[in-house]
Write an enzyme that holds these catalytic residues in place. Structure first.
Site, PDB file in Angstrom:
ATOM      1  N   SER A 149       0.829  -1.213   0.000  1.00  0.00           N
ATOM      2  CA  SER A 149       0.000   0.000   0.000  1.00  0.00           C
ATOM      3  C   SER A 149       0.856   1.253   0.000  1.00  0.00           C
ATOM      4  O   SER A 149       1.969   1.267   0.531  1.00  0.00           O
ATOM      5  CB  SER A 149      -0.876   0.031   1.253  1.00  0.00           C
ATOM      6  OG  SER A 149      -1.605   1.241   1.311  1.00  0.00           O
ATOM      7  N   TYR A 163      -2.243  -0.356  10.327  1.00  0.00           N
ATOM      8  CA  TYR A 163      -2.412  -0.744   8.920  1.00  0.00           C
ATOM      9  C   TYR A 163      -1.197  -0.291   8.108  1.00  0.00           C
ATOM     10  O   TYR A 163      -0.582  -1.088   7.395  1.00  0.00           O
ATOM     11  CB  TYR A 163      -3.699  -0.140   8.359  1.00  0.00           C
ATOM     12  CG  TYR A 163      -3.860  -0.375   6.875  1.00  0.00           C
ATOM     13  CD1 TYR A 163      -4.196  -1.637   6.390  1.00  0.00           C
ATOM     14  CD2 TYR A 163      -3.643   0.655   5.957  1.00  0.00           C
ATOM     15  CE1 TYR A 163      -4.317  -1.861   5.024  1.00  0.00           C
ATOM     16  CE2 TYR A 163      -3.779   0.434   4.587  1.00  0.00           C
ATOM     17  CZ  TYR A 163      -4.106  -0.815   4.136  1.00  0.00           C
ATOM     18  OH  TYR A 163      -4.229  -1.045   2.785  1.00  0.00           O
TER      19      TYR A 163
HETATM   20  P1  NAD Z   1     -11.896  -5.133  -0.624  1.00  0.00           P
HETATM   21  O1  NAD Z   1     -12.473  -4.958   0.722  1.00  0.00           O
HETATM   22  O2  NAD Z   1     -12.787  -5.043  -1.803  1.00  0.00           O
HETATM   23  O3  NAD Z   1     -11.080  -6.498  -0.702  1.00  0.00           O
HETATM   24  C1  NAD Z   1     -10.524  -7.124   0.434  1.00  0.00           C
HETATM   25  C2  NAD Z   1     -10.508  -8.618   0.188  1.00  0.00           C
HETATM   26  O4  NAD Z   1      -9.917  -9.280   1.313  1.00  0.00           O
HETATM   27  C3  NAD Z   1     -11.922  -9.181   0.011  1.00  0.00           C
HETATM   28  O5  NAD Z   1     -11.927 -10.126  -1.041  1.00  0.00           O
HETATM   29  C4  NAD Z   1     -12.173  -9.885   1.346  1.00  0.00           C
HETATM   30  O6  NAD Z   1     -13.023 -11.015   1.198  1.00  0.00           O
HETATM   31  C5  NAD Z   1     -10.784 -10.305   1.763  1.00  0.00           C
HETATM   32  N1  NAD Z   1     -10.676 -10.452   3.207  1.00  0.00           N
HETATM   33  C6  NAD Z   1     -10.753  -9.477   4.132  1.00  0.00           C
HETATM   34  N2  NAD Z   1     -10.646 -10.014   5.361  1.00  0.00           N
HETATM   35  C7  NAD Z   1     -10.468 -11.355   5.198  1.00  0.00           C
HETATM   36  C8  NAD Z   1     -10.279 -12.451   6.081  1.00  0.00           C
HETATM   37  N3  NAD Z   1     -10.205 -12.306   7.406  1.00  0.00           N
HETATM   38  N4  NAD Z   1     -10.140 -13.682   5.552  1.00  0.00           N
HETATM   39  C9  NAD Z   1     -10.203 -13.848   4.230  1.00  0.00           C
HETATM   40  N5  NAD Z   1     -10.358 -12.858   3.338  1.00  0.00           N
HETATM   41  C10 NAD Z   1     -10.500 -11.629   3.829  1.00  0.00           C
HETATM   42  O7  NAD Z   1     -10.771  -4.022  -0.737  1.00  0.00           O
HETATM   43  P2  NAD Z   1      -9.575  -3.802  -1.760  1.00  0.00           P
HETATM   44  O8  NAD Z   1      -9.383  -2.346  -1.778  1.00  0.00           O
HETATM   45  O9  NAD Z   1      -9.776  -4.525  -3.028  1.00  0.00           O
HETATM   46  O10 NAD Z   1      -8.343  -4.431  -0.953  1.00  0.00           O
HETATM   47  C11 NAD Z   1      -7.493  -5.413  -1.491  1.00  0.00           C
HETATM   48  C12 NAD Z   1      -6.095  -5.194  -0.975  1.00  0.00           C
HETATM   49  O11 NAD Z   1      -5.623  -3.934  -1.447  1.00  0.00           O
HETATM   50  C13 NAD Z   1      -5.952  -5.163   0.541  1.00  0.00           C
HETATM   51  O12 NAD Z   1      -4.772  -5.833   0.922  1.00  0.00           O
HETATM   52  C14 NAD Z   1      -5.825  -3.675   0.836  1.00  0.00           C
HETATM   53  O13 NAD Z   1      -5.125  -3.426   2.034  1.00  0.00           O
HETATM   54  C15 NAD Z   1      -5.047  -3.224  -0.374  1.00  0.00           C
HETATM   55  N6  NAD Z   1      -5.091  -1.786  -0.672  1.00  0.00           N
HETATM   56  C16 NAD Z   1      -6.234  -1.199  -1.096  1.00  0.00           C
HETATM   57  C17 NAD Z   1      -6.224   0.162  -1.398  1.00  0.00           C
HETATM   58  C18 NAD Z   1      -7.440   0.882  -1.904  1.00  0.00           C
HETATM   59  O14 NAD Z   1      -7.397   2.127  -2.016  1.00  0.00           O
HETATM   60  N7  NAD Z   1      -8.538   0.202  -2.215  1.00  0.00           N
HETATM   61  C19 NAD Z   1      -5.052   0.907  -1.246  1.00  0.00           C
HETATM   62  C20 NAD Z   1      -3.899   0.266  -0.825  1.00  0.00           C
HETATM   63  C21 NAD Z   1      -3.931  -1.088  -0.552  1.00  0.00           C
END
Ligand code: NAD
Length: 257
Positions: A149, A163
């Protein structure tokens, strides 16, 4: 593009929504076999599987990746489903709520660290042997790609110190694993998203989203479809066989480290 991904066996954690789902879609479009993973039950994932419409090439497994035993079972079942493992995408993760330093208790700590650190360490730990076997048998490097991230670069927003810290640790874990496993022909890279339009930002008001968009050089949030090709590049031995230990920022110029 990325023709060598055809028939590669890919596990994407956290792939029922958001970035992970688009990454899984992109691997399927490239002809790979994909195990989707999430916390919903297999029956809840049925409609997603039929929508992806890749019979024999797409599977779904449920696991809470905060738990080591479930990480081990997830990898074992993924290997059984696909007949091996060539690419691991550690994407499951999340904020786990916001809490200032003085409000952090053991439950909050364990949840954020479990979701973002234990998940990555333990899923990768159990994946090493099949990834090593893949490289030995195919003569191509196998690949671990983890979603880091921008917060791992700049510390995270208010209330997100654990985080941001956990994502910084993810970035650094990979640098260490390069030293341990390059001899086995396993590559480790991190994709660091900026602000991507997913459920991750569901708690933010429209006004706040506009303010954030104004801090991004491209003036807007990124789309999940704009994330996925970077994962394909890092998975492809032909395209990135000499790339390991890197953090690739996909952030519309929000930060230029
Ligand atoms: P999202 O909430 O759509 O996806 C998160 C995913 O993780 C989902 O598929 C969920 O089912 C899974 N998950 C969460 N907790 C879980 C658990 N305990 N067991 C199993 N699965 C679990 O959000 P996203 O934005 O697509 O996030 C995906 C990744 O990207 C994450 O690692 C997040 O930290 C990272 N990220 C996102 C952003 C952003 O701006 N969206 C920025 C930086 C990093």
């Amino acid at each position: 593009m990325f023709e060598d991904l055809k028939d590669r066996r890919v596990l994407v954690t956290g792939s029922t929504a958001g970035i992970g789902l688009e990454v899984a879609r992109a691997f399927l479009a490239a002809g790979a076999k994909v195990v989707l993973h999430g916390s919903r039950s297999p029956s809840q994932a049925e409609s997603l599987l039929s929508e992806l419409s890749a019979p024999g090439r797409v599977f779904y497994l449920q696991a809470d990746v905060r738990e080591t035993a479930q990480c081990e079972a997830l990898v074992k079942q993924a290997v059984e489903a696909m007949g091996g493992l060539d690419v691991l995408v550690n994407n499951a993760g999340g904020l786990g709520g916001r809490q200032g330093l003085e409000g952090i208790d053991d439950d909050f700590f364990d949840n954020v660290i479990g979701l973002n650190i234990r998940s990555v360490v333990m899923v990768t730990r159990f994946a090493i042997e099949p990834l090593r076997a893949s490289a030995r048998q195919s003569g191509q490097s196998s690949s671990v790609i983890t979603t880091g991230s921008i917060a791992g670069r700049e510390g995270g927003g208010l209330g997100a110190c654990l985080y941001g810290g956990s994502k910084a640790m993810v970035h650094n874990l990979h640098r260490n694993w390069v030293k341990e496993f390059t001899k086995d022909s396993i590559r480790f890279n991190t994709v660091a998203p900026g602000t991507i339009d997913t459920a991750f930002h569901a708690d933010k008001s429209d006004a706040l989203k506009q303010t954030i968009a104004g801090s991004i050089a491209m003036g807007r949030f990124g789309e999940c479809q704009e994330m996925a090709p970077t994962y394909l590049y890092l998975a492809s031995h032909a395209a990135s066989g000499y790339v390991t230990g890197q953090v690739i920022d996909v952030n519309g110029g929000q930060m230029c480290p």
